[in-house]
Scaffold this motif. Structure first.
Motif, PDB file in Angstrom:
ATOM      1  N   LEU A  73       6.615  -0.642 -15.928  1.00 39.22           N
ATOM      2  CA  LEU A  73       7.153  -1.240 -14.714  1.00 39.22           C
ATOM      3  C   LEU A  73       6.197  -2.236 -14.062  1.00 39.22           C
ATOM      4  CD1 LEU A  73       8.620   2.022 -13.145  1.00 39.22           C
ATOM      5  CD2 LEU A  73       9.939   0.142 -14.120  1.00 39.22           C
ATOM      6  N   GLY A  74       4.901  -2.080 -14.334  1.00 43.94           N
ATOM      7  CA  GLY A  74       3.909  -2.876 -13.606  1.00 43.94           C
ATOM      8  C   GLY A  74       3.706  -2.317 -12.209  1.00 43.94           C
ATOM      9  N   ALA A  75       3.782  -1.006 -12.092  1.00 42.95           N
ATOM     10  CA  ALA A  75       3.677  -0.330 -10.795  1.00 42.95           C
ATOM     11  C   ALA A  75       2.247   0.152 -10.557  1.00 42.95           C
ATOM     12  CB  ALA A  75       4.663   0.833 -10.735  1.00 42.95           C
ATOM     13  N   THR A  76       2.076   0.965  -9.527  1.00 44.97           N
ATOM     14  CA  THR A  76       0.770   1.533  -9.165  1.00 44.97           C
ATOM     15  C   THR A  76       0.870   3.051  -9.225  1.00 44.97           C
ATOM     16  OG1 THR A  76       0.272  -0.316  -7.693  1.00 44.97           O
ATOM     17  CG2 THR A  76      -0.957   1.731  -7.323  1.00 44.97           C
ATOM     18  N   CYS A  77      -0.194   3.704  -9.690  1.00 43.08           N
ATOM     19  CA  CYS A  77      -0.190   5.165  -9.713  1.00 43.08           C
ATOM     20  C   CYS A  77      -1.385   5.719  -8.949  1.00 43.08           C
ATOM     21  CB  CYS A  77      -0.169   5.703 -11.138  1.00 43.08           C
ATOM     22  SG  CYS A  77      -1.718   5.616 -12.033  1.00 43.08           S
ATOM     23  N   ILE A  78      -1.130   6.806  -8.254  1.00 42.49           N
ATOM     24  CA  ILE A  78      -2.186   7.573  -7.592  1.00 42.49           C
ATOM     25  C   ILE A  78      -2.548   8.696  -8.548  1.00 42.49           C
ATOM     26  CG2 ILE A  78      -2.867   8.786  -5.499  1.00 42.49           C
ATOM     27  CD1 ILE A  78      -1.850   5.877  -5.095  1.00 42.49           C
ATOM     28  N   LEU A  79      -3.728   8.638  -9.107  1.00 45.28           N
ATOM     29  CA  LEU A  79      -4.166   9.625 -10.095  1.00 45.28           C
ATOM     30  C   LEU A  79      -5.039  10.673  -9.427  1.00 45.28           C
ATOM     31  CD1 LEU A  79      -4.225  10.419 -13.130  1.00 45.28           C
ATOM     32  CD2 LEU A  79      -6.306   9.037 -13.332  1.00 45.28           C
ATOM     33  N   LYS A  80      -4.707  11.937  -9.635  1.00 49.53           N
ATOM     34  CA  LYS A  80      -5.477  13.050  -9.070  1.00 49.53           C
ATOM     35  C   LYS A  80      -6.136  13.839 -10.195  1.00 49.53           C
ATOM     36  CE  LYS A  80      -5.443  14.066  -5.303  1.00 49.53           C
ATOM     37  NZ  LYS A  80      -6.310  13.639  -4.164  1.00 49.53           N
ATOM     38  N   LYS A  81      -7.342  14.299  -9.936  1.00 52.61           N
ATOM     39  CA  LYS A  81      -8.031  15.103 -10.943  1.00 52.61           C
ATOM     40  C   LYS A  81      -7.313  16.423 -11.147  1.00 52.61           C
ATOM     41  CE  LYS A  81     -12.646  16.126 -12.549  1.00 52.61           C
ATOM     42  NZ  LYS A  81     -14.081  15.874 -12.336  1.00 52.61           N
ATOM     43  N   LYS A  82      -6.872  17.019 -10.032  1.00 51.64           N
ATOM     44  CA  LYS A  82      -6.093  18.252 -10.090  1.00 51.64           C
ATOM     45  C   LYS A  82      -5.092  18.255  -8.947  1.00 51.64           C
ATOM     46  CE  LYS A  82      -9.273  21.456 -12.401  1.00 51.64           C
ATOM     47  NZ  LYS A  82      -9.977  22.763 -12.296  1.00 51.64           N
ATOM     48  N   PHE A  83      -4.088  19.058  -9.104  1.00 53.74           N
ATOM     49  CA  PHE A  83      -3.093  19.208  -8.047  1.00 53.74           C
ATOM     50  C   PHE A  83      -3.647  20.058  -6.913  1.00 53.74           C
ATOM     51  CE2 PHE A  83       0.753  19.903  -5.847  1.00 53.74           C
ATOM     52  CZ  PHE A  83       0.876  21.262  -5.596  1.00 53.74           C
ATOM     53  N   SER A  84      -3.387  19.617  -5.699  1.00 49.54           N
ATOM     54  CA  SER A  84      -3.760  20.376  -4.512  1.00 49.54           C
ATOM     55  C   SER A  84      -2.547  20.451  -3.600  1.00 49.54           C
ATOM     56  CB  SER A  84      -4.929  19.712  -3.778  1.00 49.54           C
ATOM     57  OG  SER A  84      -5.133  20.323  -2.519  1.00 49.54           O
ATOM     58  N   ALA A  85      -2.076  21.671  -3.350  1.00 56.07           N
ATOM     59  CA  ALA A  85      -0.887  21.849  -2.518  1.00 56.07           C
ATOM     60  C   ALA A  85      -1.119  21.367  -1.096  1.00 56.07           C
ATOM     61  CB  ALA A  85      -0.472  23.320  -2.526  1.00 56.07           C
ATOM     62  N   SER A  86      -2.320  21.584  -0.574  1.00 54.04           N
ATOM     63  CA  SER A  86      -2.596  21.220   0.815  1.00 54.04           C
ATOM     64  C   SER A  86      -2.806  19.715   0.993  1.00 54.04           C
ATOM     65  CB  SER A  86      -3.830  21.975   1.320  1.00 54.04           C
ATOM     66  OG  SER A  86      -4.973  21.632   0.567  1.00 54.04           O
ATOM     67  N   GLN A  87      -3.150  19.006  -0.091  1.00 55.26           N
ATOM     68  CA  GLN A  87      -3.407  17.570  -0.002  1.00 55.26           C
ATOM     69  C   GLN A  87      -2.232  16.714  -0.440  1.00 55.26           C
ATOM     70  OE1 GLN A  87      -6.108  15.842   1.193  1.00 55.26           O
ATOM     71  NE2 GLN A  87      -6.761  17.831   1.962  1.00 55.26           N
ATOM     72  N   PHE A  88      -1.248  17.306  -1.088  1.00 61.63           N
ATOM     73  CA  PHE A  88      -0.178  16.533  -1.711  1.00 61.63           C
ATOM     74  C   PHE A  88       0.521  15.598  -0.725  1.00 61.63           C
ATOM     75  CE2 PHE A  88       4.254  15.904  -2.892  1.00 61.63           C
ATOM     76  CZ  PHE A  88       4.155  15.462  -4.197  1.00 61.63           C
ATOM     77  N   TRP A  89       1.063  16.146   0.360  1.00 63.97           N
ATOM     78  CA  TRP A  89       1.829  15.305   1.287  1.00 63.97           C
ATOM     79  C   TRP A  89       0.926  14.358   2.075  1.00 63.97           C
ATOM     80  CZ3 TRP A  89       6.514  14.628   0.075  1.00 63.97           C
ATOM     81  CH2 TRP A  89       7.287  15.658  -0.464  1.00 63.97           C
ATOM     82  N   LYS A  90      -0.311  14.761   2.299  1.00 66.72           N
ATOM     83  CA  LYS A  90      -1.256  13.855   2.955  1.00 66.72           C
ATOM     84  C   LYS A  90      -1.500  12.627   2.086  1.00 66.72           C
ATOM     85  CE  LYS A  90      -3.652  17.656   5.308  1.00 66.72           C
ATOM     86  NZ  LYS A  90      -4.921  18.409   5.423  1.00 66.72           N
ATOM     87  N   ASP A  91      -1.656  12.866   0.774  1.00 69.89           N
ATOM     88  CA  ASP A  91      -1.833  11.749  -0.161  1.00 69.89           C
ATOM     89  C   ASP A  91      -0.591  10.860  -0.197  1.00 69.89           C
ATOM     90  OD1 ASP A  91      -4.368  12.579  -0.872  1.00 69.89           O
ATOM     91  OD2 ASP A  91      -3.695  13.720  -2.616  1.00 69.89           O
ATOM     92  N   CYS A  92       0.584  11.496  -0.197  1.00 64.20           N
ATOM     93  CA  CYS A  92       1.833  10.734  -0.269  1.00 64.20           C
ATOM     94  C   CYS A  92       1.989   9.825   0.947  1.00 64.20           C
ATOM     95  CB  CYS A  92       3.024  11.687  -0.385  1.00 64.20           C
ATOM     96  SG  CYS A  92       3.139  12.525  -1.989  1.00 64.20           S
ATOM     97  N   ARG A  93       1.631  10.343   2.118  1.00 64.90           N
ATOM     98  CA  ARG A  93       1.741   9.521   3.328  1.00 64.90           C
ATOM     99  C   ARG A  93       0.685   8.416   3.342  1.00 64.90           C
ATOM    100  NH1 ARG A  93       1.769  14.869   5.529  1.00 64.90           N
ATOM    101  NH2 ARG A  93       3.918  15.610   5.712  1.00 64.90           N
ATOM    102  N   LYS A  94      -0.513   8.755   2.904  1.00 67.02           N
ATOM    103  CA  LYS A  94      -1.614   7.788   2.923  1.00 67.02           C
ATOM    104  C   LYS A  94      -1.354   6.607   2.007  1.00 67.02           C
ATOM    105  CE  LYS A  94      -6.581   7.463   1.945  1.00 67.02           C
ATOM    106  NZ  LYS A  94      -7.788   8.228   1.510  1.00 67.02           N
ATOM    107  N   HIS A  95      -0.790   6.885   0.826  1.00 69.53           N
ATOM    108  CA  HIS A  95      -0.621   5.831  -0.179  1.00 69.53           C
ATOM    109  C   HIS A  95       0.822   5.360  -0.313  1.00 69.53           C
ATOM    110  CE1 HIS A  95      -4.754   6.387  -1.514  1.00 69.53           C
ATOM    111  NE2 HIS A  95      -4.543   7.683  -1.614  1.00 69.53           N
ATOM    112  N   ASP A  96       1.715   5.813   0.564  1.00 68.78           N
ATOM    113  CA  ASP A  96       3.131   5.425   0.508  1.00 68.78           C
ATOM    114  C   ASP A  96       3.742   5.725  -0.860  1.00 68.78           C
ATOM    115  OD1 ASP A  96       3.200   4.511   3.142  1.00 68.78           O
ATOM    116  OD2 ASP A  96       2.527   2.508   2.578  1.00 68.78           O
ATOM    117  N   VAL A  97       3.488   6.924  -1.350  1.00 73.12           N
ATOM    118  CA  VAL A  97       4.012   7.345  -2.652  1.00 73.12           C
ATOM    119  C   VAL A  97       5.536   7.417  -2.592  1.00 73.12           C
ATOM    120  CG1 VAL A  97       4.128   9.273  -4.286  1.00 73.12           C
ATOM    121  CG2 VAL A  97       1.929   8.596  -3.297  1.00 73.12           C
ATOM    122  N   THR A  98       6.190   6.939  -3.653  1.00 73.33           N
ATOM    123  CA  THR A  98       7.654   6.982  -3.711  1.00 73.33           C
ATOM    124  C   THR A  98       8.182   7.835  -4.861  1.00 73.33           C
ATOM    125  OG1 THR A  98       7.659   4.934  -5.016  1.00 73.33           O
ATOM    126  CG2 THR A  98       7.925   4.723  -2.616  1.00 73.33           C
TER     127      THR A  98
END
Length: 711
Positions: free
Chosen positions: A285-310
């Motif tokens: 697609l030529g899109a952007t990805c937010i890559l995480k070393k590991k999944f964190s339940a407490s950080q997930f939505w914070k990351d989504c809001r910070k980076h405008d994850v869709t």
């Protein structure tokens, strides 16, 4: 004029009637048609490129994107932004190092042992630019399994991430003995025979290596090896061709993602979901990805809001972790519109929608090595995919009758398999053909052949055996039911019982051991339970067993429950006991106990040969021996039941039901070891190695064992 108006009215009435009929009888017709046309168009394009020898691989597509959108962020990792140009230039440097300093040549196979990080992609692309195939190693595997991976794919070079160098301590001498050179993504090494890469990258050229090195004229040439759990023991190296990687890369696009989307990838890159669908889909697609070393339940939505994850990738457990987090006023404050993954339970699916908004959840069914894929493009809750008349014309699959007791397909008088009726559960098979090839596994034709079923419906046909029990309803939706054979799924990974059994059998005090999966209420998949007999003259040593398991078995495959028995032959066919236990711990295949009950499981061992397992099972079925709640059951009552049946209880287990908030630690891959393993493993071990893998996850109260509760 009147005649013309009459024809117009008739035409309008006909169209309206047809529309109503379509809505009532074929409600998904247009959605199915447009989706299928989109997929078929892409497939035809791939075949045409192969005919013209103009194959555009995932790597070629990345290079094109780096030229088209060089300054667009490609990977955002731990606060750092890496553009398409950045990854392109760094992978060029690595490619030059691999050619000039490492001595790699086109056609070599290189093993890659790295965690999620941008350099994983740089090394992967750098090796591909040299024309090397890459074997992604699971970062959880250790010792014997890790050495086995090299013999499978024939790799003679290993590239290891800086954070995983210590994991080679036990096997580095063996690797060197086998003439496998080891290169670490570090600037210096304490091991004199371990080479370093970072110091050499700094002085390397970022000019592209010759394009002919990466050129390919066949879609069916191997580009990757991804390891899957083998049903007969050690991991198997699934052959991933350019054709498979290109098909997987179209997943996001097929579901409607665009270059404006921001992807969130927290699944491990050594799996096909994150690497082929996630990274490959981002590149297409030529899109952007937010890559995480590991999944964190407490950080997930914070990351989504910070980076405008869709768009985000998931497995079922991930969504359950998110639902178990404390509710906040910002639960629906985000831009996420789509999730792509698999293994999402109906109850979690509904709760996820209710809490976080109407996010389009796109379930995908398929195995790494398989030749069939289902995609739930409609979004119907609880289904893994959708089929229809047109899909069946293009992709040949069947559901056949399967005997769960005999653990084999049901055949007719001529020896051919029998198809199930609509709505019935059957074993999913996919026909192997020129349009749906099965590329098998590297290093073993026998393993490849074992995944095939021949002479299924007619002499000479061949089908890929998925090993999954599925059902197709009247509307064409596909539902997953269970797995068959000697594997079970836990924490998003397939666990091979044979491999775990063989590894546990190396402990000196264990005489016999059997490993199987048991269902736990509120958790996807099955957790491992190991039933074992202690060797005469030895005693059970929990500390030794724990250290052996921690050292030799991947975290996801480590048994959570240990079951001591005096005689293994009491089970007659151990599978019967497995089904009984799986049912009692949360609703297994036989359905004797309700999944909502807290059931007390009694490990009933024969006092003499007078009692057979079948009689024990029959007694449980007839008397409904469901001791509900350990606090409400008197041990004297349990004792009377046991004595009445001339049985002696060796151990007492309590099935999980009460949910308690705990930390999940990497040690043992178990919830808080001082509770999960009390009675077997020393409490002090629970305080070691407490690096959090998933933070603040709600886990059920784990099963406890009590030796000699009643005699």
């Amino acid at each position: 004029m009147t005649l013309s108006l009459g024809w117009l009215w008739a035409l309008a009435a006909g169209l309206f009637s047809g529309h109503v009929l379509q809505k009532l009888c074929f409600p998904y017709f247009w959605r199915d048609l447009w989706f299928l046309l989109k997929v078929v168009r892409y497939g035809v394009g791939l075949e045409l490129s192969a005919l013209t020898s103009n194959v555009c691989t995932v790597l070629e597509r990345f290079i094109q994107q780096a030229q088209r959108i060089p300054d667009k962020p490609f990977v955002i990792f731990e606060g750092g932004v890496h553009t398409y140009r950045d990854i392109e230039l760094r992978s060029n440097r690595l490619a030059n190092v691999f050619l000039q300093r490492v001595g790699l040549r086109k056609g070599d196979c290189i093993a890659l042992l790295m965690s999620n990080e941008p350099d994983f992609l740089c090394v992967w692309f750098g090796l591909a630019k040299v024309g090397c195939s890459v074997a992604f190693l699971n970062t959880n595997i250790r010792s014997r399994s890790l050495l086995h991976c090299f013999s499978c794919c024939g790799a003679k070079t290993l590239v290891v991430g800086s954070d995983l160098v210590d994991s080679l301590d036990g096997i580095l001498p063996s690797l060197l003995e086998d003439n496998i050179q080891v290169w670490a993504m570090t600037s210096h090494s304490e091991h004199p025979q371990m080479h370093t890469l970072l110091d050499k990258i700094a002085g390397a050229s970022d000019r592209p290596v010759p394009a002919e090195l990466r050129a390919t004229t066949s879609l069916k040439s191997p580009t990757l090896y991804i390891f899957t759990s083998g049903t007969t023991g050690l991991p198997k190296a699934a052959v991933i061709t350019h054709l498979q990687s290109l098909k997987a890369a179209a997943g996001f696009w097929a579901f409607g993602a665009t270059q404006e989307d921001v992807m969130y990838i927290c699944l491990p890159l050594y799996h096909s979901a994150a690497s082929l669908i996630g990274i490959g889909g981002t590149i297409k697609l030529g899109a952007t990805c937010i890559l995480k070393k590991k999944f964190s339940a407490s950080q997930f939505w914070k990351d989504c809001r910070k980076h405008d994850v869709t768009v985000f990738q998931y497995i079922g457990e991930l969504c359950r972790y998110l639902c178990n987090q404390p509710k906040t006023d910002e639960d629906k404050v985000h831009k996420v519109r789509m999730g792509v993954g698999n293994g999402l339970r109906q109850d979690v699916w509904r709760e996820f929608h209710s809490r976080f908004g109407n996010i389009q959840m796109c379930e995908v069914y398929g195995s790494t090595e398989g030749n069939l894929c289902f995609m739930n493009h409609v979004g119907k809750i609880g289904t893994v995919g959708r089929s229809n008349f047109f899909y069946r014309l293009l992709f040949k699959y069947d559901l056949i009758k399967y005997d769960m007791v005999k653990d084999e397909p049901v055949t007719d008088q001529n020896g051919f398999c029998q198809r199930v009726e609509r709505g019935e559960t059957g074993l999913l098979l996919s026909k192997v053909s020129a349009t749906s090839p099965f590329f098998g596994y590297a290093g073993s034709k026998q393993l490849t052949e074992k995944k095939l079923m021949r002479n299924v419906f007619v002499k000479g046909d061949a089908y890929f055996n998925t090993g999954d029990l599925m059902a197709e309803d009247q509307e064409g939706f596909i539902c997953f039911r269970d797995r068959v054979g000697d594997t079970f799924r836990w924490k998003g990974e397939n666990v091979a019982t044979t491999e775990v059994t063989e590894t546990l059998g190396l402990v000196d005090f264990i005489q016999e051991v059997n490993v199987y999966g048991v269902e736990i209420q509120g958790h996807e998949g099955r957790a491992g339970m190991a039933a074992m007999i202690v060797r005469p003259g030895h005693t059970f040593d929990g500390k030794k067993l724990f250290e052996h398991v921690l050292r030799e078995i991947p975290a996801y495959a480590r048994p959570l429950f240990i079951r001591l028995q005096e005689e293994m032959e009491m089970t007659s066919t151990f599978k019967q006991l497995e089904d009984l236990l799986a049912t009692a711990t949360g609703g297994g295949r036989t359905g004797m106990f309700s999944p909502h009950q807290e059931t007390l499981i009694v490990d009933m061992v024969r006092e003499n040969n007078a009692i057979k397992l079948s009689e024990i099972q029959q007694k449980i079925i007839e008397d409904h021996v469901n001791f509900e709640g350990i606090n409400s059951v008197r041990l004297s009552t349990v004792d009377r039941v046991l004595k009445r049946n001339r049985l002696r209880m060796k151990q007492l287990y309590r099935a999980p039901s009460d949910r308690v908030k705990e930390q999940r630690f990497q040690c043992g891959g178990m919830p808080s070891l001082d509770t999960a393993c009390q009675g077997f493993f020393p409490r002090c071990l629970a305080r070691q190695n407490v690096a959090c893998d998933v933070d603040e996850v709600l886990w059920p109260d784990p099963v406890r064992s009590h030796d000699a509760v009643a005699e």
